[in-house]
Design a protein around this motif. Structure first.
Motif: not given
Length: 568
Positions: A29-30, A33, A52, A55
């Motif tokens: 997820v990091y 982004e 976003r 992410k």
């Protein structure tokens, strides 16, 4: 095919982990982004930015994968224990008993995860040693059985080694691949442990590839080959009152590896088939503990990382003071796993449908991660065409093929396959609807609601803080007040350090001169403001100060009458 897909994806994961070793809990997820933020030069994207959206889409897939998978393992464990019980007693456990076993297993595994990374890692090492040893022993004995043919088999399912390995039908390969991914996942979980790893930039990429080599290439691929090599007409089963043999018997069995182990024990190891089968079943149960534990550790960390980034309810990011884990997320995960397990033990169709939903999340997550690899390395000086274009592109293609297969082949299959696809769509579609609704609501809140940030800082740090916030374009104004106060040390430097020369009478309190800085910011900017403030104010010494965040329900610009964020 599943193994090729996994390696293509693992290489992409390792390249991103090398680029962003600070990923921490949020893992992929990091990565999603960060890839877009670096491309745009921003430190934090806007509520509707590509950073976003990338992410959140990755987070949706990660939760569908990681939060459903432990429940599947809970159902597997209950089913396995039922199989062992049946072998000893000839009786079957009721659905209620299977459900109770699943709940207990979810709680026990969750408690191991609750004890933190040290306890989880030690447990996983022990489990892996047992698991790999068992796989090697079984595989060796299965190949020995084929070579020496102690039962004088006349009809083997596969004519030879190449017949075991070669694809027989495209449909069969695709359907099996969508399920085989279950035993290959886990390599990506290393990325969520980077915050707890020494030299993460070097260790995490190596761990990703090494774990897949050991688990997929050296363990399960060999076991798969050995199993196919051994299946013959001596493997029997009953279907609708009729005796079937070979692959049909394996398909009808609740535990075909167990049945093969009985043949090995009785014909290769002088009649110890039952005991060998029970021993094998116990090691499989231990392996399920390790798999469930690994996924729980990753699932709660991904949720904790997203909560810390204000993309999930804040309570999901609460960190246990002693064990340094998102314990609230873990409790929620245990309950979800128990519920999914209770549903899964009721029917094979239900369990397969749930499994497909988890695997759907897996292929989406893996495919997206390959895309983020291409995005992250596109304009970098260390860009490599093979590692950062060709391999990720092939990974995207492989995961896309699996997505099409998992949707299409089950939807056009028999009645059971269609029901399994229906269950998969309900779970994945329901989660997607909930996610979109949550993102929509939170996006509006983050865009139009406000927070007041109040910081008590060193007077000499004020000018630095003002300049940094101005440079980052985070504020349009602030209020500064000279104050006096004390914190945990009651105004005495060195208090609580353990040095007897620095101890003092606890009744005496000194008020230290400080500066209070108040500013109102958009809700969305709070994490970035706090991050920038900490970087600007940090000295590492007692007295650096504290930052508080409070709700600012409304605001009014007196001159114009503007309200809310427009007034700020």
């Amino acid at each position: 095919m599943a193994l090729v897909l996994a390696f293509l994806t693992a290489i992409s994961y390792s390249q991103l982990a090398k680029l962003y070793p600070e990923a921490g809990f949020a893992g992929a997820v990091y990565f999603a982004e960060k890839a877009f933020l670096e491309r745009s030069g921003a430190r934090r994207g806007a509520p509707s930015s590509m950073a976003r959206m990338a992410k959140l889409s990755t987070g949706w897939a990660a939760h569908l994968f990681y939060w459903v998978y432990p429940g599947v393992m809970v159902a597997f464990m209950a089913t396995l224990i039922s199989y062992i019980y049946n072998q000893f007693t000839g009786k079957s456990l009721s659905v209620l008993e299977l459900t109770l076993i699943g709940v207990i297993f979810a709680i026990v595994t969750g408690y191991i995860a609750y004890r933190g990374i040290t306890g989880s890692t030690f447990t996983s090492i022990v489990i892996n040693v047992i698991q790999w040893g068992t796989l090697v022993i079984f595989s060796g004995l299965a190949i020995f059985y084929r070579l020496h043919n102690p039962q004088s088999v006349t009809s083997w399912t596969f004519s030879g080694a190449w017949d075991v390995v070669k694809p027989h039908t495209l449909t069969g390969v695709l359907i099996q691949s969508t399920l085989a991914i279950l035993i290959l996942v886990g390599f990506e979980s290393s990325t969520s442990l980077s915050a707890e790893t020494k030299n993460a930039k070097r260790t995490i990429p190596r761990a990703i590839i090494l774990s897949l080599i050991v688990q997929g290439l050296l363990a399960y691929l060999i076991e798969y080959f050995a199993t196919g090599t051994m299946i013959s007409d001596k493997l029997t089963g009953i279907v609708d009152g009729k005796t079937v043999t070979g692959m049909a018997a394996a398909a009808a069995s609740g535990a075909p590896i167990g049945d093969l182990t009985v043949l090995i024990g009785n014909n290769v190891l002088h009649g110890i088939g039952f005991g060998l089968m029970i021993s094998m079943a116990v090691t499989v149960a231990i392996a399920i503990i390790g798999t469930t534990l690994s996924c729980m550790n990753t699932a709660m960390r991904v949720s904790g990382g997203m909560a810390a980034d204000q993309e999930l309810p804040s309570m999901m990011g609460f960190i246990h003071k002693k064990f340094a884990i998102p314990h609230v997320a873990l409790v929620a995960l245990i309950m979800v796993s128990a519920v999914i397990g209770a549903i899964g033990v009721r029917s094979v169709v239900g369990l397969t449908g749930i499994t497909l939903a988890s695997n759907l999340g897996t292929f989406v997550l893996y495919g997206l991660t390959c895309i983020w690899t291409i995005v992250a390395y596109r304009k970098r000086s260390d860009h490599n065409i093979l590692l950062h274009d060709v391999i990720p592109a092939l990974g995207v293609l492989a995961n896309l093929v699996m997505l099409i297969a998992i949707v299409y082949l089950y939807a056009i299959g028999n009645a059971d396959s269609k029901n399994e696809a229906y269950i998969m769509f309900i779970i994945a579609g329901g989660w997607l609807i909930v996610s979109i609704a949550y993102v929509g609501i939170t996006s509006m809140r983050k865009s139009y609601s406000m927070k007041m940030i109040s910081a008590m800082i060193r007077p000499e740090s004020l000018s630095v803080l003002m300049q940094v916030l101005k440079d980052e374009d985070l504020i349009l104004g602030m209020t500064v007040t000279k104050i006096k106060g004390f914190g945990r040390q009651l105004g005495k430097a060195g208090a609580g350090s353990g040095d007897p020369d620095l101890q003092f009478n606890s009744d005496r309190i000194s008020l230290i001169p400080k500066v209070r800085v108040d500013l109102v910011v958009n809700d969305w900017d709070v994490p970035k403001v706090m991050e920038v403030m900490r970087e600007a104010l940090f000295t590492g010494q007692v007295g650096d100060g504290k930052i508080f965040v409070m709700d600012a329900k409304d605001a009014l610009r007196i001159r114009t009458g503007e309200k809310g964020v427009l007034a700020v």
